[in-house]
Design an enzyme around this catalytic site. Structure first.
Site, short mmCIF file in Angstrom:
data_model
loop_
_atom_site.label_atom_id
_atom_site.label_comp_id
_atom_site.label_asym_id
_atom_site.label_seq_id
_atom_site.Cartn_x
_atom_site.Cartn_y
_atom_site.Cartn_z
N ARG A 80 0.84 -1.20 0.00
CA ARG A 80 0.00 0.00 0.00
C ARG A 80 0.88 1.26 0.00
O ARG A 80 1.01 1.94 -1.01
CB ARG A 80 -0.94 -0.05 1.23
CG ARG A 80 -2.08 0.94 1.20
CD ARG A 80 -1.70 2.35 1.59
NE ARG A 80 -1.16 2.44 2.94
CZ ARG A 80 -0.55 3.52 3.40
NH1 ARG A 80 -0.39 4.58 2.64
NH2 ARG A 80 -0.06 3.56 4.63
N ASP A 81 1.55 1.52 1.11
CA ASP A 81 2.38 2.72 1.22
C ASP A 81 3.49 2.68 0.17
O ASP A 81 3.85 3.70 -0.44
CB ASP A 81 3.00 2.78 2.62
CG ASP A 81 3.37 4.17 3.06
OD1 ASP A 81 3.78 4.96 2.21
OD2 ASP A 81 3.28 4.48 4.27
N CYS B 226 4.54 9.04 0.56
CA CYS B 226 3.22 9.60 0.26
C CYS B 226 3.35 10.54 -0.93
O CYS B 226 4.12 11.50 -0.88
CB CYS B 226 2.70 10.35 1.49
SG CYS B 226 1.13 11.17 1.17
N ASN C 9 9.45 3.84 3.92
CA ASN C 9 9.14 3.44 5.31
C ASN C 9 10.37 2.81 5.95
O ASN C 9 11.30 2.38 5.27
CB ASN C 9 8.05 2.35 5.30
CG ASN C 9 6.72 2.85 4.85
OD1 ASN C 9 6.49 3.00 3.67
ND2 ASN C 9 5.83 3.11 5.78
N HIS D 40 4.21 4.19 12.85
CA HIS D 40 4.46 4.09 11.41
C HIS D 40 5.52 5.13 11.06
O HIS D 40 5.22 6.32 10.96
CB HIS D 40 3.13 4.37 10.69
CG HIS D 40 3.19 4.46 9.21
ND1 HIS D 40 2.55 3.56 8.38
CD2 HIS D 40 3.79 5.34 8.38
CE1 HIS D 40 2.75 3.90 7.12
NE2 HIS D 40 3.50 4.99 7.08
N HIS E 251 8.79 6.62 8.74
CA HIS E 251 9.54 6.63 7.47
C HIS E 251 10.99 6.94 7.81
O HIS E 251 11.29 7.68 8.75
CB HIS E 251 8.95 7.67 6.52
CG HIS E 251 7.69 7.18 5.87
ND1 HIS E 251 7.64 6.74 4.56
CD2 HIS E 251 6.44 7.01 6.36
CE1 HIS E 251 6.42 6.34 4.27
NE2 HIS E 251 5.66 6.50 5.35
N1 COA Z 1 -13.13 5.38 -3.96
C1 COA Z 1 -13.39 5.59 -5.28
N2 COA Z 1 -13.84 6.74 -5.77
C2 COA Z 1 -14.09 7.73 -4.91
C3 COA Z 1 -13.84 7.60 -3.53
C4 COA Z 1 -13.34 6.37 -3.06
N3 COA Z 1 -13.07 6.15 -1.78
N4 COA Z 1 -14.15 8.75 -2.92
C5 COA Z 1 -14.58 9.59 -3.86
N5 COA Z 1 -14.55 8.99 -5.08
C6 COA Z 1 -14.96 9.54 -6.37
C7 COA Z 1 -16.35 10.09 -6.32
O1 COA Z 1 -17.30 9.07 -6.57
C8 COA Z 1 -16.33 11.12 -7.43
O2 COA Z 1 -16.37 10.45 -8.67
P1 COA Z 1 -17.16 11.08 -9.91
O3 COA Z 1 -16.50 12.38 -10.20
O4 COA Z 1 -16.95 10.05 -10.99
O5 COA Z 1 -18.57 11.22 -9.45
C9 COA Z 1 -14.92 11.68 -7.31
O6 COA Z 1 -14.14 10.66 -6.65
C10 COA Z 1 -14.84 12.94 -6.50
O7 COA Z 1 -15.45 12.73 -5.24
P2 COA Z 1 -15.21 13.72 -4.00
O8 COA Z 1 -15.89 13.18 -2.83
O9 COA Z 1 -15.51 15.13 -4.45
O10 COA Z 1 -13.67 13.52 -3.75
P3 COA Z 1 -12.46 14.55 -3.89
O11 COA Z 1 -12.13 14.84 -5.29
O12 COA Z 1 -12.65 15.68 -2.94
O13 COA Z 1 -11.26 13.61 -3.32
C11 COA Z 1 -10.69 11.77 -1.88
C12 COA Z 1 -11.31 13.13 -1.99
C13 COA Z 1 -10.64 11.42 -0.40
C14 COA Z 1 -11.54 10.75 -2.63
C15 COA Z 1 -9.28 11.81 -2.51
O14 COA Z 1 -8.58 12.93 -2.01
C16 COA Z 1 -8.44 10.56 -2.19
O15 COA Z 1 -8.72 9.48 -2.68
N6 COA Z 1 -7.40 10.70 -1.35
C17 COA Z 1 -6.56 9.57 -0.94
C18 COA Z 1 -5.12 9.95 -1.03
C19 COA Z 1 -4.23 8.82 -0.57
O16 COA Z 1 -4.52 7.64 -0.70
N7 COA Z 1 -3.08 9.19 -0.05
C20 COA Z 1 -2.09 8.27 0.39
C21 COA Z 1 -2.40 7.63 1.68
S1 COA Z 1 -1.63 8.45 3.06
ZN ZN Z 2 3.55 6.10 5.29
#
Ligand code: COA
Ligand code: ZN
Length: 318
Positions: free
Chosen positions: A21-22, A246, A255, A213, A215
């Site tokens: 994942r990370d 990240c 990590n 956790h 790094h």
């Molecule tokens: N899985 C799949 N799709 C998702 C989702 C999820 N968990 N959450 C939101 N979406 C989709 C929505 O359905 C929407 O799709 P559409 O445009 O086709 O309708 C789109 O994403 C936007 O949704 P919204 O709620 O407005 O999300 P956003 O653009 O504000 O993004 C997150 C917010 C949380 C979804 C996004 O920032 C994210 O995935 N972040 C994770 C980052 C990460 O993993 N970092 C590393 C780990 S530390």
């Molecule tokens: Zn990390």
């Protein structure tokens, strides 16, 4: 063994392998599901009993993990292995529950700026998302744990006040979270900070189970682990080969390395249940899969008592 173990350290520790994942979220290459599956199986065969397999996040944000459903379906639920995945919001929790994940890890950041970069929303809104995720987890009978990013410092804001970390942990505990991982997203933790944060959380929330956790961004990841062990922490997250980082934090690198951590713990009399040689073999398989050298050190040097033939090096003659 026990006499080797420093006073107060746990007799055994759980290593949470987060490389798939990370690690993979930070790689440019997107690995085929088949390759991830092989790597996951190798990790389990090496003795990993808690695998953070993937994330149910937006596939546009993290395309490397877009195959979360398929990966989980194909791996199944190997006996005796806790399989968890990150979820950021209700949509992620619903996907993870449908896919039959063993545990969800809902995540947010201890700084407003990193939360906005990583989740595109403020901390308050993320706490509301946590509440939704815990309800979905409860309805599905799936435990929900939490991870707090940049808990020891933020690359955009600098120091993260202790009060903020404790305050968010209190809110999470009120929402039903029983296990919290403190994330050192860009390697800003130091042993005194680890002690300070762990002790403060223990004092306020004695029933909250803590994981750490780290790094290795500034080379003291394992020193921070030792500070955690001094405080009796027995759950550490690490990545095989030292993969990790990240994509939404400036300057993030790998990590703490799993097999280096196994080496440290076992040499100090803390049982991990992980076979070091098998972990090294898995690290080499990851290295081949991502196509670049990994920073792990024990994978290069081998176990401490690995012997070399005398004729492997020249004799220094004058
Ligand atoms: N899985 C799949 N799709 C998702 C989702 C999820 N968990 N959450 C939101 N979406 C989709 C929505 O359905 C929407 O799709 P559409 O445009 O086709 O309708 C789109 O994403 C936007 O949704 P919204 O709620 O407005 O999300 P956003 O653009 O504000 O993004 C997150 C917010 C949380 C979804 C996004 O920032 C994210 O995935 N972040 C994770 C980052 C990460 O993993 N970092 C590393 C780990 S530390
Ligand atoms: Zn990390």
């Amino acid at each position: 063994m026990s006499e080797r173990r420093p006073k107060g350290w746990p007799a055994r520790a759980t290593i949470v392998e987060v490389g798939l994942r990370d690690g993979l979220q930070a790689e440019r290459a997107i690995l085929p599901t088949e390759t991830k599956l092989d790597l996951a199986r190798q990790l389990i065969a090496a003795g990993i009993r808690h695998l953070e397999l993937t994330s149910f996040v937006s596939p546009r944000a993290v395309p490397q993990l877009a195959d979360a459903e398929e990966l989980l379906a194909r791996l199944g639920r190997p006996a005796g292995v806790e399989i968890t995945a990150l979820v950021p919001n209700a949509k992620g929790a619903e996907r993870a529950a449908r896919a039959g994940v063993g545990g969800m890890v809902v995540f947010l950041s201890a700084s407003e700026s990193h939360n906005r970069k990583n989740l595109n929303r403020g901390i308050d809104r993320s706490l509301a998302d946590v509440a939704e995720v815990t309800m979905i987890g409860e309805a599905a009978g799936i435990p929900v744990h939490a991870a707090l990013s940049v808990a020891f410092g933020c690359p955009f804001e600098g120091e993260v006040p202790l009060d903020r970390v404790v305050g968010i942990a209190e809110e999470l505990a009120m929402l039903g979270i029983r296990r919290l991982s403190l994330g050192d997203t860009t390697g800003m933790a130091t042993p005194p900070l680890v002690r300070e944060r762990v002790e403060a959380l223990r004092a306020k929330l004695p029933r909250l189970e803590l994981a750490l956790h780290f790094h290795n961004t500034r080379g003291i990841g394992l020193c921070n682990v030792m500070a955690g062990l001094d405080c009796g922490i027995d759950r550490f997250e690490s990545s095989i080969g030292g993969l990790g980082g990240c994509p939404f934090a400036a300057g993030a690198t790998g990590n703490v390395c799993t097999e280096d951590l196994v080496y440290l713990l076992e040499e100090c009399g803390v049982a991990t249940g992980i076979d070091l040689e098998a972990a090294i073999a898995a690290a080499k398989a990851f290295e081949r899969a991502v196509g670049r050298p990994l920073p792990g050190q024990v994978m290069k040097a081998g176990p401490r008592l690995k012997l070399h033939p005398l004729d492997a090096v020249a004799t220094a003659t004058g």
